[in-house]
Design a protein around this motif. Sequence first.
Motif, PDB file in Angstrom:
ATOM      1  N   LEU A 127      -2.319  97.384  68.809  1.00  0.00           N
ATOM      2  CA  LEU A 127      -1.414  98.339  69.444  1.00  0.00           C
ATOM      3  C   LEU A 127      -0.463  97.636  70.403  1.00  0.00           C
ATOM      4  O   LEU A 127       0.715  97.992  70.503  1.00  0.00           O
ATOM      5  CB  LEU A 127      -2.208  99.411  70.183  1.00  0.00           C
ATOM      6  CG  LEU A 127      -2.907 100.455  69.318  1.00  0.00           C
ATOM      7  CD1 LEU A 127      -3.792 101.361  70.178  1.00  0.00           C
ATOM      8  CD2 LEU A 127      -1.892 101.302  68.557  1.00  0.00           C
ATOM      9  N   ASN A 165       4.001 112.213  69.396  1.00  0.00           N
ATOM     10  CA  ASN A 165       3.956 111.313  68.245  1.00  0.00           C
ATOM     11  C   ASN A 165       4.259 112.037  66.946  1.00  0.00           C
ATOM     12  O   ASN A 165       4.907 111.483  66.053  1.00  0.00           O
ATOM     13  CB  ASN A 165       2.590 110.634  68.173  1.00  0.00           C
ATOM     14  CG  ASN A 165       2.474 109.450  69.108  1.00  0.00           C
ATOM     15  OD1 ASN A 165       2.804 108.324  68.757  1.00  0.00           O
ATOM     16  ND2 ASN A 165       2.016 109.700  70.325  1.00  0.00           N
ATOM     17  N   SER A 176      -2.457 105.062  74.094  1.00  0.00           N
ATOM     18  CA  SER A 176      -3.524 104.678  73.167  1.00  0.00           C
ATOM     19  C   SER A 176      -3.960 103.241  73.412  1.00  0.00           C
ATOM     20  O   SER A 176      -5.137 102.897  73.246  1.00  0.00           O
ATOM     21  CB  SER A 176      -3.061 104.862  71.715  1.00  0.00           C
ATOM     22  OG  SER A 176      -1.840 104.184  71.473  1.00  0.00           O
ATOM     23  N   PHE A 177      -3.026 102.392  73.825  1.00  0.00           N
ATOM     24  CA  PHE A 177      -3.372 101.006  74.169  1.00  0.00           C
ATOM     25  C   PHE A 177      -4.317 100.978  75.370  1.00  0.00           C
ATOM     26  O   PHE A 177      -5.357 100.299  75.355  1.00  0.00           O
ATOM     27  CB  PHE A 177      -2.102 100.216  74.482  1.00  0.00           C
ATOM     28  CG  PHE A 177      -2.361  98.842  75.039  1.00  0.00           C
ATOM     29  CD1 PHE A 177      -2.747  97.796  74.199  1.00  0.00           C
ATOM     30  CD2 PHE A 177      -2.230  98.586  76.403  1.00  0.00           C
ATOM     31  CE1 PHE A 177      -2.998  96.532  74.709  1.00  0.00           C
ATOM     32  CE2 PHE A 177      -2.473  97.331  76.920  1.00  0.00           C
ATOM     33  CZ  PHE A 177      -2.857  96.300  76.080  1.00  0.00           C
ATOM     34  N   CYS A 237       7.087 104.104  71.110  1.00  0.00           N
ATOM     35  CA  CYS A 237       6.634 102.892  71.805  1.00  0.00           C
ATOM     36  C   CYS A 237       6.555 103.099  73.312  1.00  0.00           C
ATOM     37  O   CYS A 237       5.722 102.483  73.990  1.00  0.00           O
ATOM     38  CB  CYS A 237       7.584 101.732  71.496  1.00  0.00           C
ATOM     39  SG  CYS A 237       7.596 101.210  69.768  1.00  0.00           S
ATOM     40  N   THR A 265      -6.932 107.992  70.349  1.00  0.00           N
ATOM     41  CA  THR A 265      -5.640 108.580  70.022  1.00  0.00           C
ATOM     42  C   THR A 265      -5.823 110.079  69.799  1.00  0.00           C
ATOM     43  O   THR A 265      -6.944 110.555  69.635  1.00  0.00           O
ATOM     44  CB  THR A 265      -5.030 107.955  68.735  1.00  0.00           C
ATOM     45  OG1 THR A 265      -5.935 108.160  67.641  1.00  0.00           O
ATOM     46  CG2 THR A 265      -4.763 106.473  68.915  1.00  0.00           C
ATOM     47  N   THR A 320       2.446 104.864  72.499  1.00  0.00           N
ATOM     48  CA  THR A 320       1.610 103.676  72.333  1.00  0.00           C
ATOM     49  C   THR A 320       0.936 103.193  73.618  1.00  0.00           C
ATOM     50  O   THR A 320      -0.234 102.781  73.576  1.00  0.00           O
ATOM     51  CB  THR A 320       2.439 102.530  71.713  1.00  0.00           C
ATOM     52  OG1 THR A 320       3.044 102.990  70.500  1.00  0.00           O
ATOM     53  CG2 THR A 320       1.561 101.330  71.414  1.00  0.00           C
ATOM     54  N   GLY A 376       3.400  97.873  69.790  1.00  0.00           N
ATOM     55  CA  GLY A 376       4.209  98.484  70.839  1.00  0.00           C
ATOM     56  C   GLY A 376       5.270  97.543  71.366  1.00  0.00           C
ATOM     57  O   GLY A 376       6.432  97.930  71.545  1.00  0.00           O
TER      58      GLY A 376
END
Length: 231
Positions: free
Chosen positions: A48, A121, A98-99, A91, A190, A95, A52
Amino acid sequence: MIVSNVNLSGCAEVNSAVCAGAGEGHLGGGSYRTTLTPTGNLVVAVCLGFIGTFGLLNNLLVLVLFCRYKMLRSPINLLLVNISISDLLVCVLGTPFSFAASTQGRWLIGEGGCVWYGFANSLFGIVSLISLAVLSYERYSTMMAPTEADSSNYRKISMGITLSWVYSLIWTVPPLFGWSHYGPEGPGTTCSVDWKARTANNISYIICLFVFCLIVPFLPPFLQFSFFLLW
């Protein structure tokens, strides 16, 4: 509201560890745990992070080049810019969450954040899909009847871009008002539309989303391409 698939009212009759796990999976407390191992979370976080970072830099570069060089400001490139903007927003607004969740092994921003992540998303993803469908149609039209770029081309492309955002909103807003819902997916780091619920409400939405956001947009370009090959 996102609810656990396990009925907590039966905790007195089942193993306490199972009930504790079910309570932990509920997003109300903002501590939905991942089902991956620490190594699995690390691998996902690295992927990720790469996606990203690369997506951010790549799409920013596209926008900078488009703004700097007038020769790139053609109707077709407006569609590419629209795709870059939607990908860039993923991004920036998707992202990172979730990262961060993958690095910590749990969802960090609660139920409201999960709904936001799933909605954003889905919105940006469908915008990209519809823009690609419009791009396919425009390329086919250009191949069959080449024309010089003029103001009418810009108006048509602008309408296509507006359509991509409006159409995406039409199909991503309903889960916010009860037709299906956004919730945790996969390993729990996510969020997206609930793909697993076997209710008529949820299944009907998933079918409509598949038909109207994938089959319908890409059926005309597919038929046009098939006709072009046969012709």
